[in-house]
Design a protein around this motif. Structure first.
Motif, PDB file in Angstrom:
ATOM      1  N   PHE A 153      -2.783  -4.235   4.090  1.00  0.00           N
ATOM      2  CA  PHE A 153      -3.572  -3.620   3.121  1.00  0.00           C
ATOM      3  C   PHE A 153      -4.239  -1.791   3.872  1.00  0.00           C
ATOM      4  CE2 PHE A 153      -5.706  -1.844  -0.535  1.00  0.00           C
ATOM      5  CZ  PHE A 153      -4.239  -2.042  -1.202  1.00  0.00           C
ATOM      6  N   ARG A 154      -5.095  -2.528   4.452  1.00  0.00           N
ATOM      7  CA  ARG A 154      -6.211  -1.397   5.427  1.00  0.00           C
ATOM      8  C   ARG A 154      -5.039  -0.154   6.337  1.00  0.00           C
ATOM      9  NH1 ARG A 154     -11.288  -4.025   8.439  1.00  0.00           N
ATOM     10  NH2 ARG A 154     -11.629  -1.739   8.090  1.00  0.00           N
ATOM     11  N   LYS A 155      -4.050  -0.788   7.446  1.00  0.00           N
ATOM     12  CA  LYS A 155      -3.124   0.047   8.047  1.00  0.00           C
ATOM     13  C   LYS A 155      -2.988   1.222   7.527  1.00  0.00           C
ATOM     14  CE  LYS A 155      -0.144  -0.552  11.794  1.00  0.00           C
ATOM     15  NZ  LYS A 155      -0.717   0.604  13.159  1.00  0.00           N
ATOM     16  N   GLN A 156      -2.745   2.394   8.368  1.00  0.00           N
ATOM     17  CA  GLN A 156      -2.320   3.351   7.344  1.00  0.00           C
ATOM     18  C   GLN A 156      -0.737   3.427   6.599  1.00  0.00           C
ATOM     19  OE1 GLN A 156      -3.641   5.672   7.859  1.00  0.00           O
ATOM     20  NE2 GLN A 156      -2.563   7.534   6.250  1.00  0.00           N
ATOM     21  N   PRO A 157      -0.862   3.313   5.607  1.00  0.00           N
ATOM     22  CA  PRO A 157       1.085   2.993   5.184  1.00  0.00           C
ATOM     23  C   PRO A 157       2.042   3.773   5.908  1.00  0.00           C
ATOM     24  CG  PRO A 157      -0.011   4.935   3.422  1.00  0.00           C
ATOM     25  CD  PRO A 157      -0.866   4.228   4.421  1.00  0.00           C
ATOM     26  N   TYR A 158       3.263   3.175   5.404  1.00  0.00           N
ATOM     27  CA  TYR A 158       4.644   4.179   6.282  1.00  0.00           C
ATOM     28  C   TYR A 158       4.188   5.468   6.081  1.00  0.00           C
ATOM     29  CZ  TYR A 158       5.883  -0.874   6.785  1.00  0.00           C
ATOM     30  OH  TYR A 158       6.389  -2.058   7.022  1.00  0.00           O
ATOM     31  N   ASP A 159       4.790   5.969   6.993  1.00  0.00           N
ATOM     32  CA  ASP A 159       4.606   7.949   7.084  1.00  0.00           C
ATOM     33  C   ASP A 159       6.248   8.040   6.057  1.00  0.00           C
ATOM     34  OD1 ASP A 159       3.824  10.735   6.476  1.00  0.00           O
ATOM     35  OD2 ASP A 159       4.128  10.445   8.967  1.00  0.00           O
ATOM     36  N   ASN A 160       5.652   8.844   4.861  1.00  0.00           N
ATOM     37  CA  ASN A 160       7.230   9.235   4.546  1.00  0.00           C
ATOM     38  C   ASN A 160       7.555  10.599   4.969  1.00  0.00           C
ATOM     39  OD1 ASN A 160       7.964   6.360   3.147  1.00  0.00           O
ATOM     40  ND2 ASN A 160       6.441   7.174   0.961  1.00  0.00           N
TER      41      ASN A 160
ATOM     42  N   ARG B 100       0.680  -1.463   0.018  1.00  0.00           N
ATOM     43  CA  ARG B 100       0.460   0.164   0.145  1.00  0.00           C
ATOM     44  C   ARG B 100       1.044   1.315   0.230  1.00  0.00           C
ATOM     45  NH1 ARG B 100      -4.630   2.024   3.989  1.00  0.00           N
ATOM     46  NH2 ARG B 100      -5.521   3.552   2.482  1.00  0.00           N
ATOM     47  N   THR B 101       1.904   1.103   0.868  1.00  0.00           N
ATOM     48  CA  THR B 101       2.719   2.663   0.794  1.00  0.00           C
ATOM     49  C   THR B 101       3.337   2.282  -1.116  1.00  0.00           C
ATOM     50  OG1 THR B 101       2.844   2.366   3.170  1.00  0.00           O
ATOM     51  CG2 THR B 101       5.364   3.417   1.687  1.00  0.00           C
ATOM     52  N   LEU B 102       3.398   1.424  -1.301  1.00  0.00           N
ATOM     53  CA  LEU B 102       3.860   1.701  -2.575  1.00  0.00           C
ATOM     54  C   LEU B 102       2.969   1.894  -4.033  1.00  0.00           C
ATOM     55  CD1 LEU B 102       6.827  -0.919  -2.689  1.00  0.00           C
ATOM     56  CD2 LEU B 102       7.566   0.969  -2.595  1.00  0.00           C
ATOM     57  N   LYS B 103       1.901   3.086  -3.209  1.00  0.00           N
ATOM     58  CA  LYS B 103       0.597   3.358  -3.987  1.00  0.00           C
ATOM     59  C   LYS B 103       0.417   1.840  -5.093  1.00  0.00           C
ATOM     60  CE  LYS B 103       2.061   7.511  -3.568  1.00  0.00           C
ATOM     61  NZ  LYS B 103       2.252   7.289  -2.678  1.00  0.00           N
ATOM     62  N   GLY B 104       0.168   0.646  -4.342  1.00  0.00           N
ATOM     63  CA  GLY B 104      -0.070  -1.010  -4.482  1.00  0.00           C
ATOM     64  C   GLY B 104      -2.173  -0.641  -4.697  1.00  0.00           C
ATOM     65  N   HIS B 105      -2.527  -1.241  -5.319  1.00  0.00           N
ATOM     66  CA  HIS B 105      -4.509  -1.535  -5.478  1.00  0.00           C
ATOM     67  C   HIS B 105      -4.957  -2.591  -5.283  1.00  0.00           C
ATOM     68  CE1 HIS B 105      -4.056   2.802  -5.550  1.00  0.00           C
ATOM     69  NE2 HIS B 105      -3.497   2.718  -7.122  1.00  0.00           N
TER      70      HIS B 105
END
Length: 642
Positions: free
Chosen positions: A472-479, A402-407
């Motif tokens: 996937f539902r969790k908040q993605p890593y904060d960059n 999800r962090t890598l913008k996957g769907h």
């Protein structure tokens, strides 16, 4: 440097505790108490050879059989190891001597081996096969007495006693083949202290054998299955001629001796290594060198980073800073998603699965709960743990995807659950077909293979999906910085920034931390030795994690300084660089240590080595990737970005 010195006392303390882990037993495994003349069952495990790497079950050769053959119910680990534990016709009674007894003798007639059986026995002897028996779960061992003082007088010579696992099936001499057809069993018992008027009980604490080859004419047998052996060295050995039928007696004798060894320490004899002092010295040397290098690396990188961050954050030098080259200039691209994010996250998820499984297995084994006395327990535990760790692998893969913008999370979860396990299963299945063709007990039976597939799709796959869903539902890593819409042009890189050069440089330190331990692990796998130094292995694993993390941070720092922001895949590949050195070491070990010449044993060696190298690359690559990702997020959070 200070960090390395802080670690050192803890490392030495852990080392000092390690020797005590050998005699520890699983809670609930109780010793068996024997009374005088109680039967002590001798069972056969398998036949093994380091030359062929193909185990065979005991009755694949024409040994004497009992009236009813009974196989022990085995756990998953025993089946995968090729163990087929079965009863034998040896009649052994507690503390009861037997001078000589003939096996499978009918009316005083010797056993006749057909030409086909003789050819098979001769082939196994020339392939250096060993026979493995057990009594009260203790493996049989052959005593080897080596003299350490060669130059001095005979009286001053010191015996160095070592033990060889199992006993040799036979030997060759001047192109003739001889079978060990007489076994002298020497069993040691420990007498338990009891209160008055109670019958003494005994516990088996050692099981040795002296194999002998005695020709048919020199053994005098009577109708009661008793026999008389020739005295001294007057007898000739029993030759096996593969070109004709052979007649011989299978005989055995039993001798009991009292021992001071207690039941809890009875495995120490089997686990004694001749070069244990070298092992200690090498491990301590490895600990000191790696932590010293780690301290220096940490000091250099922290000093350089502080200087960089201080320069980048000076408001009055903004123009000079912008003209400089450095890692700050790629802040708009450093978190740009890489190519094939689904495959990357799937491999990293499998790496997390492996990491959790290996960490728990080594830690539990270090506590003594997976000792060699629990036959097959290590492999069984590893298989089940890998399945159950799927939930952690799925969670980490889902969150990173999800962090890598996957769907497409469902496809990503399926990829995580099947990519690495599918490769492992495919290679093992192909190798298993070759082992089946050789009729070896090392071939995994079809029902066991179905059970493993059911575990994979019934336990691991649902757990990976469950973990992936929540990850996937969790908040993605904060960059800490935003990604620009237009990718920045990457300047031409110098030769030492080449990916393969990076693998060579990054792999040296982690491999240096563990290559000594690697020798003992390879000996355990390929030469049928016991591996028990899990305390050492746990320490080496910690050093491996530390060194992989640090070398990965250094490599990603150099890459970003060269204004190359494509670090995701490169760091994963480079961090697993020590796997390349493991492959080189495996080839060196094959050429120098093993005497394998045939095609199928060579195929098995390199097939399983490929699996080991792949798994090790996944493990070290994952460790390095997450260390580098945390480092990159940390340094970009520390600088002011307009």
């Amino acid at each position: 440097m200070a960090a390395a010195m802080d670690w050192l006392p803890w490392a030495l303390l852990l080392l000092s505790l390690m020797r005590d882990t050998r005699a520890f037993y699983v809670p609930g495994v109780a010793p068996i108490n024997f009374h005088q003349n109680d039967p002590v069952e001798i069972k056969a495990v398998k036949l093994t050879s380091s030359r062929t790497q193909l185990p065979y079950e005991y009755y694949s050769l024409p040994f004497c059989q009992p009236s009813k053959i009974t196989y022990k119910a085995e756990n998953l680990g025993e089946v995968l190891r090729g163990d087929r534990i079965v009863n034998t016709p040896f009649q052994v009674l507690m503390n009861s001597e037997k001078k000589c007894e003939v096996l499978c003798s009918q009316s005083n007639k010797p056993v006749t081996l057909t030409m086909e059986q003789s050819r098979l026995v001769a082939e196994r002897i020339t392939e250096d096969y060993y026979v493995h028996l057990i009594a009260d779960n203790l493996p049989v061992a052959t005593r080897l007495e080596l003299y350490s003082n060669r130059d001095g007088d005979d009286k001053k010579k010191e015996k160095d006693v070592q033990f060889e696992h199992g006993y040799r099936l036979g030997f060759t001499d001047v192109n003739k083949i001889y079978l060990h057809n007489h076994l002298s069993f020497i069993l040691y018992y420990h007498r338990e202290d009891l209160e008055e008027e109670q019958e003494h009980t005994y516990r088996v604490v050692r099981f040795e054998v002296i194999p002998q080859s005695i020709r048919l004419e020199d053994i005098k047998a009577d109708e009661k299955s008793s026999c008389i052996l020739p005295e001294g060295t007057n007898s000739s050995p029993q030759e096996i001629d593969p070109s004709k039928e052979n007649e011989l007696y299978f005989t055995y004798s039993v001798h009991w001796e009292e021992s001071d060894i207690k039941w809890a320490s009875r495995w120490d004899t089997y686990l004694t290594m001749s070069d244990v002092q070298i092992h200690w010295f090498s491990i301590i040397n490895s600990v000191v060198v790696v932590f010293f290098l780690s301290g220096i690396l940490s000091m250099i990188i922290i000093r350089t980073l502080r200087k960089d961050i201080a320069n980048y954050n000076k408001e009055d030098d903004i123009e000079d800073t912008m003209e400089e080259s450095g890692w700050k200039l790629v802040h708009g691209d450093v978190f740009r998603p890489p190519q094939y994010p689904m495959i990357l996250s799937s491999l990293l998820g499998s790496g997390i699965q492996l990491f959790c499984m290996i960490l728990i297995v080594i830690f539990v084994a270090m506590l003594g709960m997976l000792s060699p006395s629990s036959r097959g327990a290590l492999m069984t535990t590893a298989c089940f743990l890998f399945m159950f760790m799927g939930v952690f692998g799925g969670f980490s893969a889902g969150r990173l995807y999800r962090t890598l913008k996957g769907h497409r999370w469902k496809k990503g979860a399926f990829c995580t659950a099947t990519l690495y396990p599918g490769v492992v299963f495919g290679i093992c299945f192909v190798l298993n077909c070759f082992i089946w063709g050789k009729h070896s007990s090392g071939a995994v039976p079809f029902p066991t293979m179905v059970a493993l597939l059911c575990m994979w799709f019934g336990i691991s796959l649902p757990l990976v999906y469950l973990g992936y869903y929540f990850g996937f539902r969790k908040q993605p890593y904060d960059n800490p910085v935003r990604t620009n819409q237009i990718p920045r042009q990457i300047p031409e890189q110098r030769w030492y920034m080449n990916r393969f050069v990076g693998i060579l440089m990054a792999g040296i330190l982690p491999f240096g931390a563990m290559f000594i331990e690697l020798f003992f692990i390879f000996s355990a796998i390929w030469e049928n030795q016991f591996y028990y130094l899990f305390g050492f292995l746990f320490l080496v694993f910690i050093i491996l994690v530390v060194s992989c993390s640090q070398i990965s941070i250094v490599m990603v720092y150099f890459q970003l300084c060269a204004e190359d922001y494509r670090w995701w895949w490169r760091n994963f590949l480079v961090s697993g660089g020590s796997a390349f050195y493991v492959l080189i070491y495996a080839i060196f070990y094959f050429v120098n240590k093993l005497d394998i010449v045939e095609f199928i044993p060579s195929l098995l060696y390199f097939g399983y080595t490929a699996l080991m190298v792949l798994s090790f690359w996944l493990l070290t690559g994952t460790i390095g990737f997450y260390a580098a990702y945390m480092f990159v997020r940390k340094i970009y959070a520390a600088v002011k970005i307009d």
